[in-house]
Design a protein around this motif. Structure first.
Motif, PDB file in Angstrom:
ATOM      1  N   VAL A   1      11.515  16.780  10.996  1.00  0.00           N
ATOM      2  CA  VAL A   1      11.626  15.706  11.993  1.00  0.00           C
ATOM      3  C   VAL A   1      12.685  14.701  11.566  1.00  0.00           C
ATOM      4  O   VAL A   1      13.493  14.229  12.388  1.00  0.00           O
ATOM      5  CB  VAL A   1      10.261  15.027  12.201  1.00  0.00           C
ATOM      6  CG1 VAL A   1      10.406  13.760  13.036  1.00  0.00           C
ATOM      7  CG2 VAL A   1       9.277  15.967  12.853  1.00  0.00           C
ATOM      8  N   ARG A   2      12.732  14.376  10.278  1.00  0.00           N
ATOM      9  CA  ARG A   2      13.724  13.423   9.775  1.00  0.00           C
ATOM     10  C   ARG A   2      15.142  13.962   9.964  1.00  0.00           C
ATOM     11  O   ARG A   2      16.053  13.227  10.386  1.00  0.00           O
ATOM     12  CB  ARG A   2      13.454  13.139   8.294  1.00  0.00           C
ATOM     13  CG  ARG A   2      14.207  11.934   7.756  1.00  0.00           C
ATOM     14  CD  ARG A   2      13.893  11.678   6.291  1.00  0.00           C
ATOM     15  NE  ARG A   2      12.472  11.413   6.096  1.00  0.00           N
ATOM     16  CZ  ARG A   2      11.636  12.220   5.466  1.00  0.00           C
ATOM     17  NH1 ARG A   2      12.076  13.374   4.965  1.00  0.00           N
ATOM     18  NH2 ARG A   2      10.375  11.903   5.327  1.00  0.00           N
ATOM     19  N   LYS A   3      15.338  15.245   9.695  1.00  0.00           N
ATOM     20  CA  LYS A   3      16.667  15.847   9.883  1.00  0.00           C
ATOM     21  C   LYS A   3      17.054  15.849  11.357  1.00  0.00           C
ATOM     22  O   LYS A   3      18.207  15.574  11.707  1.00  0.00           O
ATOM     23  CB  LYS A   3      16.668  17.271   9.344  1.00  0.00           C
ATOM     24  CG  LYS A   3      16.601  17.347   7.833  1.00  0.00           C
ATOM     25  CD  LYS A   3      16.542  18.794   7.346  1.00  0.00           C
ATOM     26  CE  LYS A   3      16.443  18.858   5.824  1.00  0.00           C
ATOM     27  NZ  LYS A   3      16.322  20.257   5.336  1.00  0.00           N
ATOM     28  N   ARG A   4      16.095  16.172  12.231  1.00  0.00           N
ATOM     29  CA  ARG A   4      16.360  16.120  13.670  1.00  0.00           C
ATOM     30  C   ARG A   4      16.764  14.715  14.104  1.00  0.00           C
ATOM     31  O   ARG A   4      17.687  14.537  14.909  1.00  0.00           O
ATOM     32  CB  ARG A   4      15.125  16.567  14.449  1.00  0.00           C
ATOM     33  CG  ARG A   4      14.866  18.057  14.490  1.00  0.00           C
ATOM     34  CD  ARG A   4      15.774  18.713  15.529  1.00  0.00           C
ATOM     35  NE  ARG A   4      15.408  20.104  15.733  1.00  0.00           N
ATOM     36  CZ  ARG A   4      14.682  20.546  16.763  1.00  0.00           C
ATOM     37  NH1 ARG A   4      14.236  19.702  17.662  1.00  0.00           N
ATOM     38  NH2 ARG A   4      14.422  21.834  16.884  1.00  0.00           N
ATOM     39  N   TRP A   5      16.082  13.729  13.575  1.00  0.00           N
ATOM     40  CA  TRP A   5      16.352  12.340  13.938  1.00  0.00           C
ATOM     41  C   TRP A   5      17.740  11.924  13.461  1.00  0.00           C
ATOM     42  O   TRP A   5      18.481  11.253  14.203  1.00  0.00           O
ATOM     43  CB  TRP A   5      15.278  11.448  13.339  1.00  0.00           C
ATOM     44  CG  TRP A   5      15.528   9.971  13.508  1.00  0.00           C
ATOM     45  CD1 TRP A   5      15.898   9.080  12.564  1.00  0.00           C
ATOM     46  CD2 TRP A   5      15.418   9.231  14.730  1.00  0.00           C
ATOM     47  NE1 TRP A   5      16.033   7.829  13.099  1.00  0.00           N
ATOM     48  CE2 TRP A   5      15.742   7.887  14.434  1.00  0.00           C
ATOM     49  CE3 TRP A   5      15.079   9.582  16.031  1.00  0.00           C
ATOM     50  CZ2 TRP A   5      15.741   6.895  15.406  1.00  0.00           C
ATOM     51  CZ3 TRP A   5      15.079   8.584  17.004  1.00  0.00           C
ATOM     52  CH2 TRP A   5      15.405   7.265  16.687  1.00  0.00           C
ATOM     53  N   ILE A   6      18.108  12.320  12.246  1.00  0.00           N
ATOM     54  CA  ILE A   6      19.436  11.969  11.717  1.00  0.00           C
ATOM     55  C   ILE A   6      20.525  12.639  12.533  1.00  0.00           C
ATOM     56  O   ILE A   6      21.547  12.013  12.871  1.00  0.00           O
ATOM     57  CB  ILE A   6      19.536  12.367  10.225  1.00  0.00           C
ATOM     58  CG1 ILE A   6      18.615  11.486   9.380  1.00  0.00           C
ATOM     59  CG2 ILE A   6      20.978  12.243   9.720  1.00  0.00           C
ATOM     60  CD1 ILE A   6      18.501  11.925   7.931  1.00  0.00           C
ATOM     61  N   ARG A   7      20.337  13.920  12.891  1.00  0.00           N
ATOM     62  CA  ARG A   7      21.326  14.615  13.710  1.00  0.00           C
ATOM     63  C   ARG A   7      21.453  13.963  15.078  1.00  0.00           C
ATOM     64  O   ARG A   7      22.559  13.822  15.615  1.00  0.00           O
ATOM     65  CB  ARG A   7      20.931  16.093  13.874  1.00  0.00           C
ATOM     66  CG  ARG A   7      21.209  16.927  12.644  1.00  0.00           C
ATOM     67  CD  ARG A   7      21.314  18.414  13.004  1.00  0.00           C
ATOM     68  NE  ARG A   7      20.094  18.918  13.595  1.00  0.00           N
ATOM     69  CZ  ARG A   7      19.107  19.481  12.902  1.00  0.00           C
ATOM     70  NH1 ARG A   7      19.187  19.578  11.570  1.00  0.00           N
ATOM     71  NH2 ARG A   7      18.033  19.929  13.507  1.00  0.00           N
ATOM     72  N   TRP A   8      20.331  13.565  15.652  1.00  0.00           N
ATOM     73  CA  TRP A   8      20.378  12.901  16.956  1.00  0.00           C
ATOM     74  C   TRP A   8      21.113  11.575  16.870  1.00  0.00           C
ATOM     75  O   TRP A   8      21.905  11.233  17.758  1.00  0.00           O
ATOM     76  CB  TRP A   8      18.959  12.677  17.456  1.00  0.00           C
ATOM     77  CG  TRP A   8      18.909  12.036  18.817  1.00  0.00           C
ATOM     78  CD1 TRP A   8      19.017  12.646  20.020  1.00  0.00           C
ATOM     79  CD2 TRP A   8      18.728  10.634  19.085  1.00  0.00           C
ATOM     80  NE1 TRP A   8      18.928  11.732  21.038  1.00  0.00           N
ATOM     81  CE2 TRP A   8      18.759  10.483  20.494  1.00  0.00           C
ATOM     82  CE3 TRP A   8      18.563   9.509  18.279  1.00  0.00           C
ATOM     83  CZ2 TRP A   8      18.618   9.238  21.098  1.00  0.00           C
ATOM     84  CZ3 TRP A   8      18.429   8.270  18.886  1.00  0.00           C
ATOM     85  CH2 TRP A   8      18.444   8.144  20.287  1.00  0.00           C
TER      86      TRP A   8
END
Length: 390
Positions: A349-356
Motif C-alpha cells: 500500500v505504501r509503494k502504491r501511495w508513493i507511485r500515485w
C-alpha cells in the motif's frame, strides 16, 4: 372453553359471589371463579415473541369481595421475570451486535479489496488470508439476512426459504473454522515440517475451507428435515442432537489447531529464535495473529456450551454482553491481524501511495509547464535582436 363455562355455572349457583372473567397485562385469561379461591392457569405460551413451558402454572386469588388480586403469581414462569428485569440489557446487546457486525463487515470488505488489488503480494499464505476474510464476509452478510427476515411468524411457518437461510448461515459459520484450520495447516507445514510449502497447492486449501463444510451441512440439513423440522431449523428440540453434526467437526478442527499452534510455538521458541530471514519473520507474525484469533474464535464458540441458565441473572447478563462483543467483532479482529497489520500489505500500500503521489506531482508539473504563457518582453527583445543583426 366449555369446561370453563361449566365451572363458572357451578360456582355461581353455589356461591353467588364470584370474580368476573378478566385478562391481566401479561395476557393470561382468568375465568369466572368463586370468591375466596386460588385459581391457577398455565403459564403463557409466548410473551414478546419468546415461547415458554406451559406445564408451569401461574396463580391468582379471587378475593372474598368478588374482585381479583391486583397481580398474579408468576414466580414459576421464570423466563417472564428475567425478561422483564433484563429487557434493557437485551436491547443494548442487540445494538452491540448490529454495531459490531457493521464495523466488522466494513473492515472485512476493505481487507478483501486490498487483497484483490495488491497483486504483488499474491502468495499462498495471503491467498489463505483472503479466503478466510471472504468466509467472514459471507457469514456477516447472512447474519444480517437472518436478522432482517426472521421473526416469530416466519419461524412458525417453517417455510423452505427460511430453512435455506439458516443452512446458509451455518455453512459459512463452519467455513470460518475450516479456513482457520487451513491457516493452522499452512503454518504447521511451513514451520514444523521444515518449510516444505512448495508441495502445498491452492486447491488443497479450497477443498478444506469451502469443500469439506458442504457435505457436513447437507448431512445436518437431512437430520433436521427428518428429526427436528420446525422453526426454520433454529434451536433444537429436547433430546434431539442433530446440531452436533456440524458443531462436532468445528470443535474437532479447533482442537487440532490448538495442537498445531503448540508445536509451532515450540519450534519457534527453540530452533528459529536466532533466524532473521524475512520469511521467518512473516511466519512469526502469522503465528502471533493466529495465537490471538484462534482463542478468540474458540472462546466465543465454547461459550455456547456454558451458557448460564435463567437462575443466575447476573451471570446471564455478563454472558449476553461478553458473547455479543466477541461474536460481532470477530470479523474486525480478523481484518486487523491478517490484513491491516500485515507488513506485506502495508508495504505494498505504501509503494502504491508513493507511485500515485509521483504520478500526480509529474502531471501537475507537466500541466504547469504547458500552461506558462510566452512573455511579451522576451518576444520584443528577440525581435529587436533580429532587427539589429539585419
Amino acid at each position: 372453553m366449555l369446561a370453563v363455562l361449566n365451572q363458572t355455572f357451578t360456582i355461581s349457583n353455589s356461591s353467588g359471589v364470584f370474580c368476573e372473567l378478566s385478562m391481566d397485562g401479561i395476557g393470561t385469561c382468568w375465568p369466572r371463579s368463586a370468591a375466596g379461591e386460588l385459581i391457577s392457569r398455565p403459564c403463557p405460551e409466548q410473551f414478546n415473541g419468546i415461547h415458554y413451558n406451559t406445564t408451569n402454572r401461574v396463580y391468582r386469588d379471587c378475593q372474598l369481595n368478588g374482585s381479583w388480586a391486583p397481580r398474579g403469581n408468576y414466580s414459576q414462569c421464570t423466563e417472564i421475570i428475567v425478561l422483564r428485569k433484563s429487557k434493557v440489557h437485551y436491547q443494548v446487546a442487540v445494538i452491540i451486535n448490529y454495531l459490531g457486525h457493521c464495523i466488522s463487515l466494513g473492515a472485512l470488505l476493505l481487507a478483501f479489496t486490498l487483497f484483490m488489488r495488491l497483486r504483488s503480494i499474491r502468495c499462498l499464505r495471503n491467498i489463505i488470508h483472503w479466503n478466510l476474510i471472504s468466509a467472514f464476509i459471507l457469514r456477516n452478510a447472512t447474519w444480517f439476512i437472518v436478522q432482517l427476515t426472521m421473526n416469530p411468524a416466519v419461524t412458525e411457518s417453517n417455510q423452505v426459504w427460511c430453512r435455506l437461510v439458516t443452512a446458509g448461515y451455518n455453512y459459512f459459520h463452519v467455513t470460518n473454522f475450516f479456513w482457520m484450520f487451513g491457516e493452522g495447516c499452512y503454518l504447521h507445514t511451513a514451520v514444523v515440517l521444515t518449510y516444505s510449502t512448495d508441495k502445498l497447492r491452492k486447491w488443497m486449501f479450497i477443498c478444506i475451507g469451502w469443500g469439506i463444510p458442504f457435505p457436513i451441512i447437507v448431512a445436518w440439513a437431512f437430520g433436521k428435515l427428518y428429526y427436528d423440522n420446525e422453526k426454520c431449523w433454529f434451536g433444537k428440540r429436547a433430546g434431539v442432537y442433530t446440531d452436533y453434526i456440524y458443531q462436532g467437526p468445528m470443535i474437532l478442527v479447533l482442537l487440532i489447531n490448538f495442537v498445531f499452534l503448540f508445536n509451532i510455538v515450540r519450534i519457534l521458541m527453540t530452533k528459529l529464535r536466532a533466524s532473521t530471514t524475512s520469511e521467518t519473520i512473516q511466519y512469526r507474525k502469522a503465528v502471533k495473529a493466529t495465537l490471538v484469533l484462534l482463542p478468540l474464535l474458540g472462546i466465543t464458540y465454547m461459550l455456547f456450551f456454558v451458557n448460564p441458565g435463567g437462575e443466575d441473572e447476573v451471570a446471564q447478563i455478563v454472558f449476553i454482553y461478553f458473547n455479543s462483543i466477541l461474536e460481532s467483532f470477530q470479523g474486525f479482529f480478523v481484518s486487523v491481524f491478517y490484513c491491516f497489520l500485515n507488513s506485506e500489505v502495508r508495504s505494498a500500500v505504501r509503494k502504491r501511495w508513493i507511485r500515485w503521489q509521483d504520478r500526480s506531482s509529474f502531471r501537475s508539473r507537466a500541466v504547469r509547464a504547458t500552461s506558462i504563457p510566452t512573455s511579451p518582453s522576451r518576444v520584443s527583445f528577440h525581435s529587436i535582436k533580429q532587427s539589429s543583426n539585419l
